[in-house]
Design a protein around this motif. Structure first.
Motif, short mmCIF file in Angstrom:
data_model
loop_
_atom_site.label_atom_id
_atom_site.label_comp_id
_atom_site.label_asym_id
_atom_site.label_seq_id
_atom_site.Cartn_x
_atom_site.Cartn_y
_atom_site.Cartn_z
N THR A 12 -3.99 6.29 -1.15
CA THR A 12 -3.02 5.22 -1.34
C THR A 12 -3.26 4.47 -2.65
O THR A 12 -4.36 4.48 -3.20
N TRP A 13 -2.20 3.84 -3.10
CA TRP A 13 -2.21 3.02 -4.31
C TRP A 13 -1.89 1.61 -3.88
O TRP A 13 -0.80 1.33 -3.37
N ARG A 14 -2.84 0.69 -4.03
CA ARG A 14 -2.69 -0.69 -3.58
C ARG A 14 -2.17 -1.54 -4.74
O ARG A 14 -2.77 -1.60 -5.80
N ILE A 15 -1.04 -2.21 -4.50
CA ILE A 15 -0.35 -2.96 -5.55
C ILE A 15 -0.51 -4.45 -5.28
O ILE A 15 -0.38 -4.92 -4.14
N ALA A 16 -0.81 -5.20 -6.33
CA ALA A 16 -1.03 -6.64 -6.19
C ALA A 16 -0.24 -7.40 -7.24
O ALA A 16 0.12 -6.87 -8.29
N VAL A 75 0.88 -1.17 0.00
CA VAL A 75 0.00 0.00 0.00
C VAL A 75 0.91 1.21 0.00
O VAL A 75 1.65 1.45 0.96
N ASP A 76 0.88 1.97 -1.08
CA ASP A 76 1.83 3.06 -1.27
C ASP A 76 1.07 4.39 -1.36
O ASP A 76 0.13 4.52 -2.15
N PRO A 77 1.45 5.40 -0.57
CA PRO A 77 0.77 6.70 -0.68
C PRO A 77 1.12 7.40 -1.99
O PRO A 77 2.24 7.25 -2.51
N LEU A 78 0.17 8.14 -2.52
CA LEU A 78 0.42 8.93 -3.72
C LEU A 78 1.08 10.24 -3.34
O LEU A 78 0.67 10.91 -2.39
N TRP A 79 2.10 10.61 -4.12
CA TRP A 79 2.80 11.88 -3.95
C TRP A 79 2.63 12.71 -5.22
O TRP A 79 2.15 12.20 -6.23
#
Length: 312
Positions: A266-270, A167-171
């Motif tokens: 957030t950007w959820r990566i799978a 789970v990566d926050p957007l910047w």
């Protein structure tokens, strides 16, 4: 060749030829001489010909046996090669993995991940395909890719499992001469009057649906690739949204990169993969490797229990 001829019978025949003796061939195969003789008789019976000429003092190959010998050796060699090939695949000394991912994953996360795996398993060939996100699942269904990476919001189905890994926050990427670039962070409201140079598909659903309508960008400039968006930003006012993992990529274009807050999105990566029982040993090991690495990216995620593979 009749289907009921066995490899054991062929090995017995070749062992007699190599040793020139039934007794020595029996010792080589860890059999009694009677058991070895039985295998030869069974083989000759299946073929309907005499392969060996026997007398009380010696054993030799018959004319038919001489012609049959190279074929028997080829069958045994091919079998050994096939078994060795499967063993190599199982032990990850060989194998092929085809991975598909869209930007920005293809130029941030994937190169390092693939390099780490190949260092551990140098005999496995990992082939990477940089594709649009909508093509990741279609590649898995068509069989042209074994694993796919992308936003977790992409729907999987009964044939494809989604393993959430980060789970990566957007910047926000900004020009360095933008007044906001001197801040520690920016808000959606701060950016409202600037043009969003957007490469993300489904921006409205995956990103803007989490942002109050009054803070939505007034102008969206669509492009297809993150590199295009960042290159364009160097020469015109605006901003680009990227997951925080893209920091080195953004700064490589000489741009500022700031946390985007109020609200944080957030950007959820799978990782997308077929069911485990449909995966080759190499593909399964890459999936396990990626899941293990994901535990180091996100400390809140427990370390997964994975099948251990040893490079022999």
């Amino acid at each position: 060749m009749p289907l009921d001829i066995t490899l054991r019978q062929l090995r017995a025949f070749i062992a007699v030829l190599d040793s020139g003796s039934f007794s020595e061939a029996a010792q080589t195969m860890h059999l009694s001489q009677a058991a070895l003789s039985g295998l030869i008789k069974e083989l000759e019976g299946r073929l309907g010909v005499r392969l060996l000429d026997r007398n009380t003092r010696s054993v030799g190959v018959s004319v038919v046996g001489s012609a049959f010998e190279p074929m028997a050796r080829r069958v045994l060699a091919a079998t050994e090669d096939a078994v060795q090939s499967v063993t190599n695949l199982k032990d990850l000394r060989r194998g092929l993995i085809r991975v598909a991912a869209p930007e920005p994953l293809s130029c941030t996360l994937l190169p390092e991940l693939i390099a780490g795996y190949v260092e551990r398993y140098p005999g496995v060939d990992v082939r990477f395909d940089d594709v649009p996100i909508e093509q990741v699942l279609s590649n898995l269904h068509s069989g042209s890719s074994d694993l796919g990476f992308g936003p977790a919001g992409v729907l999987a189905d009964d044939a494809v499992e989604a393993h959430m890994i980060r789970v990566d926050p957007l910047w926000a990427a900004l020009r360095r001469d933008d007044p906001l670039a001197a801040s520690d962070s920016v808000s959606w409201q701060d950016l409202r009057e600037r043009a969003l140079i957007n490469y993300m598909p489904n921006l409205a659903l995956n990103v803007l649906s989490h942002v109050p309508q009054r803070h939505h960008p007034g102008n969206v400039v669509p492009v297809h690739r993150v590199n295009t968006a960042l290159a364009l930003l160097k020469f015109r006012p605006g901003y680009v949204i990227c997951p925080s993992m893209s920091r080195s990529l953004v700064e490589g274009f000489g741009l500022a990169f700031l946390p985007l807050r109020q609200p944080a999105v957030t950007w959820r990566i799978a990782i997308f993969a077929r069911q485990r029982d449909a995966l080759s040993p190499a593909v399964e090991s890459f999936l396990d490797y990626a899941l293990d690495m994901a535990a180091t990216w996100d400390g809140s995620r427990p370390t997964p229990k994975t099948k251990q593979h040893h490079n022999k």
